[in-house]
Design an enzyme around this catalytic site. Sequence first.
Site, PDB file in Angstrom:
ATOM      1  N   LYS A  14      24.134  16.273  12.380  1.00  0.00           N
ATOM      2  CA  LYS A  14      22.863  15.708  11.684  1.00  0.00           C
ATOM      3  C   LYS A  14      23.571  15.408  10.162  1.00  0.00           C
ATOM      4  O   LYS A  14      24.465  15.954   9.675  1.00  0.00           O
ATOM      5  CB  LYS A  14      21.707  16.601  11.527  1.00  0.00           C
ATOM      6  CG  LYS A  14      21.178  16.875  13.105  1.00  0.00           C
ATOM      7  CD  LYS A  14      19.897  17.775  13.207  1.00  0.00           C
ATOM      8  CE  LYS A  14      19.344  18.091  14.274  1.00  0.00           C
ATOM      9  NZ  LYS A  14      18.067  18.863  14.434  1.00  0.00           N
ATOM     10  N   TYR A  54      13.641  11.258  19.524  1.00  0.00           N
ATOM     11  CA  TYR A  54      12.686  12.470  19.378  1.00  0.00           C
ATOM     12  C   TYR A  54      11.278  11.983  19.833  1.00  0.00           C
ATOM     13  O   TYR A  54      10.382  12.775  19.551  1.00  0.00           O
ATOM     14  CB  TYR A  54      12.780  12.954  17.911  1.00  0.00           C
ATOM     15  CG  TYR A  54      14.064  13.989  17.388  1.00  0.00           C
ATOM     16  CD1 TYR A  54      14.168  14.722  18.314  1.00  0.00           C
ATOM     17  CD2 TYR A  54      14.398  13.549  16.210  1.00  0.00           C
ATOM     18  CE1 TYR A  54      15.102  15.713  17.869  1.00  0.00           C
ATOM     19  CE2 TYR A  54      15.906  14.433  15.987  1.00  0.00           C
ATOM     20  CZ  TYR A  54      15.872  15.452  16.835  1.00  0.00           C
ATOM     21  OH  TYR A  54      17.089  16.243  16.541  1.00  0.00           O
ATOM     22  N   ARG A 107      24.063  27.178  13.557  1.00  0.00           N
ATOM     23  CA  ARG A 107      22.828  27.121  12.843  1.00  0.00           C
ATOM     24  C   ARG A 107      22.973  28.698  12.120  1.00  0.00           C
ATOM     25  O   ARG A 107      22.343  28.644  11.029  1.00  0.00           O
ATOM     26  CB  ARG A 107      21.699  27.110  13.951  1.00  0.00           C
ATOM     27  CG  ARG A 107      21.546  25.559  14.433  1.00  0.00           C
ATOM     28  CD  ARG A 107      20.667  25.444  15.260  1.00  0.00           C
ATOM     29  NE  ARG A 107      20.081  23.720  15.566  1.00  0.00           N
ATOM     30  CZ  ARG A 107      19.439  23.507  16.484  1.00  0.00           C
ATOM     31  NH1 ARG A 107      18.759  24.245  17.391  1.00  0.00           N
ATOM     32  NH2 ARG A 107      19.187  22.159  16.812  1.00  0.00           N
ATOM     33  N   ASN A 117      19.099  21.726  10.328  1.00  0.00           N
ATOM     34  CA  ASN A 117      19.704  23.003  11.086  1.00  0.00           C
ATOM     35  C   ASN A 117      20.939  22.285  11.566  1.00  0.00           C
ATOM     36  O   ASN A 117      21.621  22.685  12.800  1.00  0.00           O
ATOM     37  CB  ASN A 117      18.807  23.383  12.223  1.00  0.00           C
ATOM     38  CG  ASN A 117      18.336  22.257  13.130  1.00  0.00           C
ATOM     39  OD1 ASN A 117      18.570  21.036  12.782  1.00  0.00           O
ATOM     40  ND2 ASN A 117      17.336  22.681  14.216  1.00  0.00           N
ATOM     41  N   HIS A 120      22.272  19.006  16.975  1.00  0.00           N
ATOM     42  CA  HIS A 120      21.617  18.817  17.843  1.00  0.00           C
ATOM     43  C   HIS A 120      22.531  18.914  19.380  1.00  0.00           C
ATOM     44  O   HIS A 120      23.612  18.268  19.460  1.00  0.00           O
ATOM     45  CB  HIS A 120      20.925  17.300  17.790  1.00  0.00           C
ATOM     46  CG  HIS A 120      20.297  16.856  19.051  1.00  0.00           C
ATOM     47  ND1 HIS A 120      18.967  16.964  19.385  1.00  0.00           N
ATOM     48  CD2 HIS A 120      20.768  15.979  20.005  1.00  0.00           C
ATOM     49  CE1 HIS A 120      18.752  16.735  20.664  1.00  0.00           C
ATOM     50  NE2 HIS A 120      19.854  15.860  21.094  1.00  0.00           N
ATOM     51  N   GLU A 131      19.850  10.191  26.095  1.00  0.00           N
ATOM     52  CA  GLU A 131      20.279  10.158  24.770  1.00  0.00           C
ATOM     53  C   GLU A 131      21.700   9.594  24.655  1.00  0.00           C
ATOM     54  O   GLU A 131      21.954   8.891  23.991  1.00  0.00           O
ATOM     55  CB  GLU A 131      20.387  11.497  24.254  1.00  0.00           C
ATOM     56  CG  GLU A 131      18.941  12.324  23.945  1.00  0.00           C
ATOM     57  CD  GLU A 131      18.875  13.559  23.811  1.00  0.00           C
ATOM     58  OE1 GLU A 131      19.795  14.368  23.592  1.00  0.00           O
ATOM     59  OE2 GLU A 131      17.765  14.183  23.611  1.00  0.00           O
TER      60      GLU A 131
HETATM   61  N1  UDP Z   1      12.127  20.869  13.838  1.00  0.00           N
HETATM   62  C1  UDP Z   1      11.659  21.186  12.591  1.00  0.00           C
HETATM   63  N2  UDP Z   1      10.162  22.022  12.575  1.00  0.00           N
HETATM   64  C2  UDP Z   1      10.238  22.938  13.770  1.00  0.00           C
HETATM   65  C3  UDP Z   1      10.826  22.687  14.769  1.00  0.00           C
HETATM   66  C4  UDP Z   1      11.856  21.742  14.543  1.00  0.00           C
HETATM   67  O1  UDP Z   1      11.542  20.680  11.599  1.00  0.00           O
HETATM   68  O2  UDP Z   1       9.283  23.705  13.688  1.00  0.00           O
HETATM   69  C5  UDP Z   1      13.379  19.922  13.796  1.00  0.00           C
HETATM   70  C6  UDP Z   1      14.668  20.555  13.653  1.00  0.00           C
HETATM   71  O3  UDP Z   1      15.616  19.933  12.876  1.00  0.00           O
HETATM   72  C7  UDP Z   1      14.915  20.576  15.333  1.00  0.00           C
HETATM   73  C8  UDP Z   1      14.263  19.168  15.676  1.00  0.00           C
HETATM   74  O4  UDP Z   1      13.340  19.131  14.882  1.00  0.00           O
HETATM   75  O5  UDP Z   1      16.329  20.466  15.668  1.00  0.00           O
HETATM   76  C9  UDP Z   1      13.965  19.155  17.110  1.00  0.00           C
HETATM   77  O6  UDP Z   1      13.137  20.216  17.531  1.00  0.00           O
HETATM   78  P1  UDP Z   1      13.346  20.738  19.083  1.00  0.00           P
HETATM   79  O7  UDP Z   1      12.356  21.714  19.248  1.00  0.00           O
HETATM   80  O8  UDP Z   1      13.812  19.970  20.046  1.00  0.00           O
HETATM   81  O9  UDP Z   1      14.657  21.805  18.634  1.00  0.00           O
HETATM   82  P2  UDP Z   1      16.178  21.775  19.001  1.00  0.00           P
HETATM   83  O10 UDP Z   1      16.103  21.235  20.401  1.00  0.00           O
HETATM   84  O11 UDP Z   1      16.821  20.781  18.076  1.00  0.00           O
HETATM   85  O12 UDP Z   1      16.562  23.170  19.103  1.00  0.00           O
HETATM   86 MG    MG Z   2      15.343  19.499  20.958  1.00  0.00          MG
END
Ligand code: UDP
Ligand code: MG
Length: 149
Positions: A14, A54, A107, A117, A120, A131
Amino acid sequence: MKKSNVEKTFAMIKPDGVRRGLVGEIIKRYEQKGLRIVAAKLIQADRETAEQHYSELKSRSFFNELIDYITSGPMMVMILEGENAIKMVRMINGPTHIEEALPGTIRGDFATSTAHNIVHGSDSYENAQREIKLWFPELEENQLKLSVL
Ligand code: UDP
Ligand code: MG
């Protein structure tokens, strides 16, 4: 013996990861666990593509901020291939919530918040396929079936 499960997944570094100069460090971690880069490019996402990526999170309170973040600078998007690649990338990345991300994961070592974080990784076979098509529309279906592009 268990049947092998070589598969492709989609991963991205990212904008904060690129901005902080972590591209080499992150790719090293994927490669040292046996994942192979099948395709990679540095791109700045437009809002439409970021929102499609997303789309499952559209109703969440953090959605707009997430799209701002993801479009704030160039990202390294890539297709990785290897044994259990989908699960492996998510293990190397570490859990979503910062308080759960242990040192040793990307992370855990580098994320500054749950929102920012660094990385992805696709969370399922279906999302990996979706994707890959979204971020690499130039790749043909038959190219993607080959293990070497
Ligand atoms: N995110 C956020 N707040 C939250 C949860 C997620 O800002 O409470 C953001 C974070 O950058 C995360 C992305 O949204 O990586 C996508 O969320 P997901 O639940 O899909 O997490 P991931 O698959 O990236 O672990
Ligand atoms: Mg995710």
